[in-house]
Scaffold this active site. Structure first.
Site, short mmCIF file in Angstrom:
data_model
loop_
_atom_site.label_atom_id
_atom_site.label_comp_id
_atom_site.label_asym_id
_atom_site.label_seq_id
_atom_site.Cartn_x
_atom_site.Cartn_y
_atom_site.Cartn_z
N TYR A 145 40.69 21.39 59.03
CA TYR A 145 41.81 20.70 58.37
C TYR A 145 42.25 19.51 59.21
O TYR A 145 42.40 18.39 58.68
CB TYR A 145 42.97 21.70 58.20
CG TYR A 145 44.24 21.10 57.64
CD1 TYR A 145 44.34 20.78 56.30
CD2 TYR A 145 45.34 20.85 58.47
CE1 TYR A 145 45.52 20.22 55.78
CE2 TYR A 145 46.51 20.31 57.96
CZ TYR A 145 46.60 19.99 56.62
OH TYR A 145 47.75 19.44 56.11
N ILE A 183 56.76 20.54 56.62
CA ILE A 183 57.60 20.28 55.45
C ILE A 183 57.63 21.55 54.60
O ILE A 183 56.60 22.22 54.45
CB ILE A 183 57.03 19.10 54.61
CG1 ILE A 183 56.70 17.89 55.50
CG2 ILE A 183 57.98 18.74 53.48
CD1 ILE A 183 57.88 17.23 56.21
N1 LIG Z 1 53.59 20.76 53.74
C1 LIG Z 1 53.40 20.29 54.95
O1 LIG Z 1 54.08 20.70 55.91
C2 LIG Z 1 52.38 19.22 55.20
C3 LIG Z 1 52.31 18.68 56.49
C4 LIG Z 1 51.39 17.67 56.74
C5 LIG Z 1 50.56 17.23 55.73
N2 LIG Z 1 50.64 17.77 54.49
C6 LIG Z 1 49.73 17.27 53.47
O2 LIG Z 1 50.46 16.86 52.35
C7 LIG Z 1 49.70 17.07 51.15
C8 LIG Z 1 50.50 17.89 50.16
O3 LIG Z 1 50.84 19.11 50.79
P1 LIG Z 1 51.80 20.18 50.09
O4 LIG Z 1 52.43 20.93 51.19
O5 LIG Z 1 52.64 19.54 49.07
O6 LIG Z 1 50.70 21.13 49.41
P2 LIG Z 1 50.83 22.15 48.17
O7 LIG Z 1 52.24 22.42 47.83
O8 LIG Z 1 49.95 23.29 48.54
O9 LIG Z 1 50.17 21.30 46.95
C9 LIG Z 1 48.82 20.92 47.05
C10 LIG Z 1 48.44 20.00 45.92
O10 LIG Z 1 47.02 19.72 46.06
C11 LIG Z 1 46.37 20.05 44.84
N3 LIG Z 1 45.05 20.66 45.04
C12 LIG Z 1 44.79 21.83 45.69
N4 LIG Z 1 43.49 22.15 45.52
C13 LIG Z 1 42.93 21.18 44.76
C14 LIG Z 1 41.62 20.97 44.22
N5 LIG Z 1 40.63 21.84 44.43
N6 LIG Z 1 41.40 19.86 43.48
C15 LIG Z 1 42.40 19.00 43.23
N7 LIG Z 1 43.66 19.15 43.69
C16 LIG Z 1 43.93 20.23 44.44
C17 LIG Z 1 47.26 21.10 44.19
O11 LIG Z 1 46.98 21.14 42.79
P3 LIG Z 1 46.93 22.56 42.02
O12 LIG Z 1 48.36 22.90 41.76
O13 LIG Z 1 46.15 22.26 40.78
O14 LIG Z 1 46.26 23.54 42.93
C18 LIG Z 1 48.65 20.63 44.55
O15 LIG Z 1 49.10 19.67 43.63
C19 LIG Z 1 48.40 17.75 51.59
O16 LIG Z 1 47.38 16.79 51.73
C20 LIG Z 1 48.75 18.32 52.95
O17 LIG Z 1 47.63 18.44 53.78
C21 LIG Z 1 51.53 18.77 54.20
#
Ligand SMILES: NC(=O)c1ccc[n+]([C@@H]2O[C@H](COP(=O)([O-])OP(=O)(O)OC[C@H]3O[C@@H](n4cnc5c(N)ncnc54)[C@H](OP(=O)(O)O)[C@@H]3O)[C@@H](O)[C@H]2O)c1
Length: 241
Positions: A145, A183
Site C-alpha cells: 500500500y 482520517i
Molecule cells: N482514510 C484515511 O485515513 C486515508 C489516509 C490516507 C490516504 N487515504 C486514501 O484516500 C482514498 C480514499 O480513502 P477512504 O478512506 O475514503 O476509503 P474508503 O472509505 O474505503 O472508500 C474507498 C473508495 O474506493 C473505491 N474502490 C474500492 N475498491 C475499488 C475497486 N476495486 N474498483 C474501483 N473502486 C474501488 C470504493 O468504491 P466501492 O464503494 O465501490 O467499493 C470507495 O468509493 C484512498 O486512496 C486511500 O488510500 C485514506
C-alpha cells in the site's frame, strides 16, 4: 455559464463522498465507484461512470468512455479510489498485491494518461492523486500500500514537469498529490484499537482528521486560488510526520 467538469473516483464512500458533497455546487461531477450499487448518496446532477479497477478490461473501458463522453470538457480528475489489505508482506497473498497495484496505482496512471491527452489539447486541467502519509514514512504491514502511495506522489511530480516539457507556450495544467494522515473513514475503521491509540498519541492534533478537512483542501487546489501551486505533495495530517 457551464460548470467545469470534475471526475472523482471512489466517490461512493469516505473521502470521495465528502469531496463530491464539497464540490457539487460549483462543478459538474462525474462520480465513480466499483459499481453503481455502491452508492447510497449521489449529489444531484452528477453523472455516474463505474468500473472495478481490479479488472484491467473494466479499467480500459472506463478510460475509453471517459475520453469519448467527457473528452472535450473535462477540467479535473481526483484519483481517490484506493484499497489496503494490511498484512506482513511475507504472508500477503499475491492476489491482494495485484489488487493494490491495479486499483491504487495502475488505475490512476491510466486515468492520468487519458486526462493528460485532453488537458494538453485544452492547455488547462488539474489532476489530484490521493496519496498517503505512509507513502513518505512507510508503515509496517502496509508495504505494498505504501509503495503504491509513494508511486502516486512521484507520478504527480513527474506529470507536472512533463506538462511543462511538452508545451512551448504557457499552460495551466497542474498536478498534485494529497497525503492525508489518519482520517475517519471505513478504511481506518478496521484499524485495531491498540494501534488507533498508538497513532492518536503520535498525532500532535490528538485526533483523527475528518473527511471534510480533506475535501476542503481538494476544493482549494482545484480553484484559481491555487493557480501557482503545482507538482507538489500536500500533507493533511494534523502535524503527524
Ligand atoms: N482514510 C484515511 O485515513 C486515508 C489516509 C490516507 C490516504 N487515504 C486514501 O484516500 C482514498 C480514499 O480513502 P477512504 O478512506 O475514503 O476509503 P474508503 O472509505 O474505503 O472508500 C474507498 C473508495 O474506493 C473505491 N474502490 C474500492 N475498491 C475499488 C475497486 N476495486 N474498483 C474501483 N473502486 C474501488 C470504493 O468504491 P466501492 O464503494 O465501490 O467499493 C470507495 O468509493 C484512498 O486512496 C486511500 O488510500 C485514506
Amino acid at each position: 455559464m457551464n460548470k467545469k467538469k470534475v471526475l472523482i473516483t471512489g466517490a461512493s464512500r469516505g473521502l470521495g463522498l465528502a469531496i463530491s458533497k464539497k464540490l457539487s455546487a460549483e462543478y459538474s461531477l462525474i462520480l465513480h465507484a466499483s459499481s453503481p450499487e455502491s452508492f447510497t448518496h449521489i449529489e444531484p446532477g452528477s453523472q455516474l461512470l463505474c468500473a472495478d479497477f481490479a479488472d484491467p478490461e473494466q479499467l480500459t473501458a472506463f478510460c475509453k468512455q471517459l475520453k469519448k463522453e467527457h473528452g472535450d470538457s473535462l477540467y479535473a480528475v481526483v484519483n481517490n479510489a484506493g484499497v489496503t489489505f494490511d498484512k506482513s508482506l511475507i504472508y500477503q497473498p499475491e492476489d491482494d498485491i495485484d489488487k493494490m497495484l491495479n486499483i491504487n496505482l495502475k488505475a490512476p496512471i491510466m486515468i492520468c494518461k487519458t486526462a493528460m491527452k485532453i488537458f494538453n489539447l485544452n492547455k488547462t486541467g488539474v489532476i489530484i492523486n490521493m496519496s498517503s502519509i505512509v507513502g513518505e514514512t512507510g508503515n509496517a504491514f502496509q508495504a505494498v500500500y505504501a509503495a503504491t502511495k509513494a508511486g502516486l506522489a512521484a507520478l504527480s511530480r513527474s506529470l507536472a514537469q512533463e506538462a511543462a516539457a511538452t508545451s512551448d507556450e504557457g499552460h495551466s495544467i497542474r498536478v498534485f498529490s494529497v497525503s492525508p494522515g489518519f482520517i475517519e473513514t471505513d478504511m481506518t475503521q478496521s484499524i485495531p484499537e491498540q494501534f488507533k491509540e498508538k497513532y492518536l498519541k503520535m498525532i500532535p492534533a490528538k485526533r483523527f482528521g475528518s473527511t471534510d478537512e480533506v475535501a476542503g483542501i481538494i476544493e482549494f487546489l482545484l480553484s484559481d486560488k491555487a493557480s501557482y501551486i503545482n507538482g507538489t505533495n500536500i500533507h493533511v495530517n494534523g502535524g503527524l510526520l
